[in-house]
Write a protein that holds these residues in place. Structure first.
Motif, mmCIF file in Angstrom:
data_model
loop_
_atom_site.group_PDB
_atom_site.id
_atom_site.type_symbol
_atom_site.label_atom_id
_atom_site.label_comp_id
_atom_site.label_asym_id
_atom_site.label_seq_id
_atom_site.Cartn_x
_atom_site.Cartn_y
_atom_site.Cartn_z
ATOM 1 N N ALA A 1 -25.374 -4.544 -30.519
ATOM 2 C CA ALA A 1 -24.835 -3.733 -29.430
ATOM 3 C C ALA A 1 -23.689 -4.447 -28.729
ATOM 4 O O ALA A 1 -22.695 -3.824 -28.329
ATOM 5 C CB ALA A 1 -25.944 -3.397 -28.436
ATOM 6 N N VAL A 2 -23.811 -5.767 -28.580
ATOM 7 C CA VAL A 2 -22.732 -6.533 -27.945
ATOM 8 C C VAL A 2 -21.489 -6.517 -28.833
ATOM 9 O O VAL A 2 -20.369 -6.268 -28.375
ATOM 10 C CB VAL A 2 -23.188 -7.989 -27.677
ATOM 11 N N THR B 1 -29.105 2.741 -31.408
ATOM 12 C CA THR B 1 -29.361 1.387 -31.921
ATOM 13 C C THR B 1 -28.938 1.358 -33.389
ATOM 14 O O THR B 1 -29.635 1.902 -34.232
ATOM 15 C CB THR B 1 -30.860 1.041 -31.809
ATOM 16 N N PRO C 1 -32.848 -12.874 -27.527
ATOM 17 C CA PRO C 1 -32.098 -11.699 -27.051
ATOM 18 C C PRO C 1 -31.588 -11.855 -25.625
ATOM 19 O O PRO C 1 -30.499 -11.372 -25.297
ATOM 20 C CB PRO C 1 -33.117 -10.564 -27.132
ATOM 21 N N LYS D 1 -32.091 -1.568 -25.301
ATOM 22 C CA LYS D 1 -32.200 -1.307 -26.748
ATOM 23 C C LYS D 1 -33.589 -1.690 -27.270
ATOM 24 O O LYS D 1 -34.112 -1.025 -28.152
ATOM 25 C CB LYS D 1 -31.149 -2.122 -27.520
ATOM 26 N N SER E 1 -30.086 -8.279 -19.124
ATOM 27 C CA SER E 1 -28.910 -7.458 -19.380
ATOM 28 C C SER E 1 -29.307 -5.989 -19.510
ATOM 29 O O SER E 1 -30.349 -5.670 -20.079
ATOM 30 C CB SER E 1 -28.256 -7.919 -20.682
ATOM 31 N N THR F 1 -27.284 -12.044 -24.370
ATOM 32 C CA THR F 1 -26.664 -11.102 -23.438
ATOM 33 C C THR F 1 -26.513 -11.698 -22.042
ATOM 34 O O THR F 1 -26.339 -10.964 -21.067
ATOM 35 C CB THR F 1 -27.512 -9.820 -23.341
ATOM 36 N N PRO G 1 -25.400 0.762 -23.223
ATOM 37 C CA PRO G 1 -26.796 0.990 -22.867
ATOM 38 C C PRO G 1 -26.967 2.460 -22.504
ATOM 39 O O PRO G 1 -26.027 3.084 -22.024
ATOM 40 C CB PRO G 1 -27.010 0.093 -21.638
ATOM 41 N N LEU H 1 -28.276 -4.120 -21.560
ATOM 42 C CA LEU H 1 -28.373 -3.831 -22.996
ATOM 43 C C LEU H 1 -29.769 -4.101 -23.556
ATOM 44 O O LEU H 1 -30.073 -3.709 -24.683
ATOM 45 C CB LEU H 1 -27.365 -4.671 -23.779
ATOM 46 N N MET H 2 -30.607 -4.768 -22.769
ATOM 47 C CA MET H 2 -31.977 -4.973 -23.248
ATOM 48 C C MET H 2 -32.737 -3.657 -23.332
ATOM 49 O O MET H 2 -33.852 -3.609 -23.855
ATOM 50 C CB MET H 2 -32.711 -5.963 -22.338
ATOM 51 N N VAL I 1 -29.720 -6.446 -29.981
ATOM 52 C CA VAL I 1 -28.810 -6.634 -28.850
ATOM 53 C C VAL I 1 -27.497 -7.286 -29.305
ATOM 54 O O VAL I 1 -26.431 -6.969 -28.768
ATOM 55 C CB VAL I 1 -29.450 -7.430 -27.691
#
Lengths: 252, 586
Positions: A33-34, A51, B93, B507, B502, B97, A40, B504-505, A30
């Motif tokens: 990704a940030v 990823t 994680p 992922k 988030s 985020t 996402p 984005l989790m 993560v």
């Protein structure tokens, strides 16, 4: 010779990952990704996900281990470089980082087929974030468009920032010290990053550890990511089947 | 039929006009734009002055220090603070985020506080409608004291399923963990990993979790037999022998390589007794410390647990789930409510938790929108006091739970966090760490104003060491889970997940199969085959208490005959540890 073309002392950035300390929390995934504005993908599954670094769970039938895998930043004969018809992949001689230029990529995915580490990902969807969340994007990295291949670049944006900072401090030449997002985020300290050419540095030292190994080392790709484990079965799992005659992905 | 040239033109024209009504040409335009590299769909990152700000993460009670890289006032990246004496630069994680949460699509944004206040006031004034109670899912905060003071005024109850024990891993040489996710979100990640080289870890757990994978010894046990193992070990220690070879072996390790410590998820009496026999009580296991509070707050309702309450006694239940350390299944709460029209109000950030059962779901702010202190972490034997400094402004319409409940009881409006900070400063103990300059000073050496200023900038107060108060045995929070017979035995994913995560989790939960998503279950391939389920299939998880829709992961690491379940509230409402469950295809 201008200052722009003056040869400088080259770095060879690399990474060491202590598998015996990785608990598979996913913080590196993560954080990457940030940092790199990787969107996402709610539609994706584990085969299509985007990823740049992925933590794999491996086992020997009894015990488990977690192995983070990102672009291994191969040496001079990086398979992805030789197959790209667009010259969208190159190796920066100043850093050793295998770079990807999305503006040149036409999405043929030859590089994905060539990469023995499955460390390249195709951008199947338009980069989209939930409404308002685009305000949280990292201004140092441009989001990529749909239809191109993406991969780890050792947080090249951070390298640029470190380089600028060094230049502002009157040291425009030579390697700079910086930390990619995954190494910074790893709560267990399993991921370390540095210049492999700096023989006295902790990363170069760790890469020479007797428990150190590289993935698919017998392919001869000379990856710059070193793993470490005291468990024999983990080290064995990193090996590859014996390659066939000749060298795979050779441009000769 | 003769086809004329005119007919051909009419047909072609009609086809062209008809095609415009289909998505095809518009799709072609967008796809062409992709190759022109002028794709308007790529969001532009924000531009502005880059700043660094600090806060403390309030997603769990670990309260890790956070360094936020901001563009203008908007945080764009969160990282740990390496010099911090407790969190030591680590973030999980979820913490990494946290700045995405204000934009979460599933966030609760609307709810009428006036209507809820009216309904609660009416229920309170109706003498026959039962008592009022507050359920606080993260006790020990300053707002928790506000709730307790309010309940004292309203003759109500304060329910806190809290952590009453703190552990000192740095003092331990052998740790026996009975299913505790010690290396995966149990305490403060940086602190646990700093202590890890100093102790040998024995993990007793049905499944090889992330903690078990890195433990020195993994003892596979049947779900629900952790207490039995603790009793067998205690017996082996007492009698210097026993029938259970495994228990004898663990007992020998614990006694010969001390100081030792035994951890479990539920604070069971057997584990407490085992710790006492090992000499951990008052040494590596102490009573949960708390930062000082003003003397005027001491007139407060005592904390109670659901198990201690009479059935059908609560007429008004106010639930603060804006900060959650653990979820109590609804079937343990519902019997405590009066039968006729109980009023349930929840302060929540999303609709996934108690909002499904409440008459009023009021939107509460999310991290990092509001200032709130964080109680002492489970792995800190010394009391701490940290404030989660807001990094962004909350949207309009958010309800402050403490303001709501304080107004209900007629408490005077005040800055309670500041009052508590002043009380800590008056006590004159401990040290203060400031992340901006990474310096630590003694509290007695600074003024109250400087102390408050540092706390407001994410400083961390740590009490003096030397807490040797042994914890008291606590009654269980709820009845044991009804196990029954037949079906699969449930194993809970031990890791706590916050109510909102988030996007984005994805992922780690969806774009890879690294973790089991909260609304998923995992089955051994043979059990999945028997239930005719494939990886990713939709199914129902059925127990005696009901059923819940889930997605299925097929995982050979899950032992046959067991089902590993995620931590979504919908699942936890019907399924608990060692419960018997069936998985049925949709």
């Amino acid at each position: 010779m201008t200052s722009a073309t003056k040869p400088t002392q080259a770095a060879r950035y690399g990474m060491t990952i202590d598998v015996d300390r990785c608990n598979g929390c996913g913080a590196c995934m993560v954080a990457c990704a940030v940092e790199n504005n990787v969107p996402p993908a709610p539609q994706a599954n584990d085969r299509q996900g985007l990823t740049w670094i992925r933590v794999y769970r491996v086992d020997n039938g009894g015990r488990l281990a977690y192995v983070p895998v990102m672009c291994q930043h191969c040496g001079a004969d990086a398979p992805c470089v030789s197959v790209c018809p667009q010259h969208a992949v190159d190796i920066d001689p100043a850093t050793g980082i295998v770079g990807e230029m999305p503006q040149r990529c036409l999405g043929c995915r030859y590089c994905m087929a060539a990469c023995p580490y499955h460390a390249r990902y195709f951008n199947w969807w338009d980069p989209a974030w939930p409404p308002g969340m685009e305000k949280t994007l990292n201004p140092g990295v441009t989001p990529r468009m749909r239809g191109v291949v993406e991969k780890c670049n050792f947080c090249h944006g951070r390298w640029h920032a470190a380089k600028q900072q060094a230049a502002a401090n009157g040291q425009p030449d030579g390697p700079v010290s910086y930390t990619p997002a995954c190494a910074e985020a790893c709560p267990t300290g399993a991921i370390r990053f540095g210049d492999l050419n700096d023989a006295a540095g902790p990363v170069a030292q760790a890469s020479k550890d007797s428990a150190s190994f590289r993935l698919l080392e017998n392919l001869g790709t000379e990856p710059k990511v070193y793993y470490r484990s005291k468990r024999d079965w983990v080290r064995q799992i990193a090996g590859a089947p014996t390659p066939g005659p000749g060298k795979e992905n050779s441009c000769d | 039929m003769k086809l004329s040239r005119r007919d051909l033109f009419i047909y072609a024209g009609g086809s062209a006009a008809g095609a415009l009504l289909t998505p095809a040409p518009w799709r072609l335009i967008t796809d062409t734009a992709l190759w022109s590299e002028n794709w308007p769909g790529i969001p532009a990152p924000p531009r502005g002055e880059i700043r660094t700000r600090f806060t403390n993460c309030s997603l769990c009670r670990a309260g890790c220090a956070v360094r936020a890289r901001c563009v203008g006032d908007q945080p764009v990246q969160l990282a740990g603070v390496a010099a911090h004496p407790l969190s030591r630069g680590a973030l999980c994680p979820f913490g990494l985020t946290g700045h995405h949460l204000p934009f979460h699509p599933a966030r609760l944004k609307q709810g009428s506080a006036e209507q809820a206040l009216g309904a609660v006031s009416a229920a309170i004034s109706d003498a026959g409608s039962g008592r009022i109670a507050v359920l606080d899912l993260r006790p020990g905060r300053t707002v928790s004291w506000t709730y307790r003071r309010a309940m004292a005024k309203l003759n109500g109850l304060y329910i806190a399923p809290g952590q009453s024990v703190a552990y000192d891993l740095h003092q331990a040489k052998t740790v026996l963990s009975l299913g505790v996710p010690l290396l995966d979100g149990w305490g403060t990640p940086g602190n646990v990993w700093a202590a890890r080289p100093g102790f040998r870890l024995i993990q007793a757990e049905p499944i090889q979790s992330r903690t078990a994978a890195l433990a020195d010894v993994w003892l596979p046990v049947q779900p629900g037999t952790e207490d039995t193992l603790a009793l067998a070990i205690a017996n082996a220690i007492e009698n210097r022998n026993g029938d259970d070879e495994r228990a004898v072996s663990v007992a020998n390790e614990l006694t010969q390589n001390g100081p030792a410590l035994v951890l479990d998820n539920y604070g069971s009496a057997a584990v407490m007794a085992l710790n006492q026999s090992l000499g951990a009580a008052g040494h590596t296991m102490v009573a949960m410390p708390e930062a000082p509070v003003p003397d005027t707050w001491r007139k407060a309702a005592p904390a109670t647990s659901l198990a201690q309450m009479e059935d059908r006694s609560i007429g008004v239940l106010l639930i603060d789930e804006s900060a959650v350390d653990g979820y109590l299944p609804w079937h343990t709460i519902e019997p405590k409510l009066v039968r006729d029209n109980p009023v349930v109000v929840t302060f929540a950030s999303g609709r996934g938790g108690y909002a499904r059962h409440a008459q009023f779901a009021l939107p509460a702010g999310v991290y990092p929108e509001f200032a709130e202190d964080i109680p002492t972490a489970v792995d800190s034997p010394a009391a701490t006091f940290r404030i989660s400094t807001p990094l962004v402004a909350p949207p309009a319409g958010m309800v402050n739970p403490a303001g709501f409940i304080g107004a209900l009881a007629g408490l005077p409006k005040s800055d309670a966090v500041r009052e508590r900070a002043d009380a800590i400063h008056r006590a004159g103990r401990g040290t203060l760490f400031t992340p901006a300059d990474a310096k630590t000073v003694a509290v007695r050496d600074i003024t109250a104003e400087a102390f408050w200023k540092s706390l407001s900038e994410a400083g961390c107060w740590i009490d003096e060491a030397g807490n040797t108060q042994a914890p008291e045995a606590q009654p269980p929070e709820s009845e044991p889970w009804p196990s029954g017979s037949g079906g699969l035995v449930a194993i809970l994913s031990a890791q706590h997940t916050p109510p909102l995560m988030s996007p984005l989790m994805s992922k780690v939960y969806q774009e890879s199969n690294l973790r089991l998503a909260p609304n998923w279950i995992a089955l051994h391939p043979s059990d999945a085959r028997a239930a005719r389920l494939e990886n990713g299939a939709e199914a129902f998880l059925q127990t005696r208490l009901g059923k819940c829709g889930v997605r299925v992961a097929v995982d050979p690491a899950v032992p046959a005959g067991m089902v590993q379940v995620g931590t979504a509230p919908g699942i936890l409402d019907v399924c608990g540890p060692a419960a018997r469950a069936k998985v049925v295809a949709v």
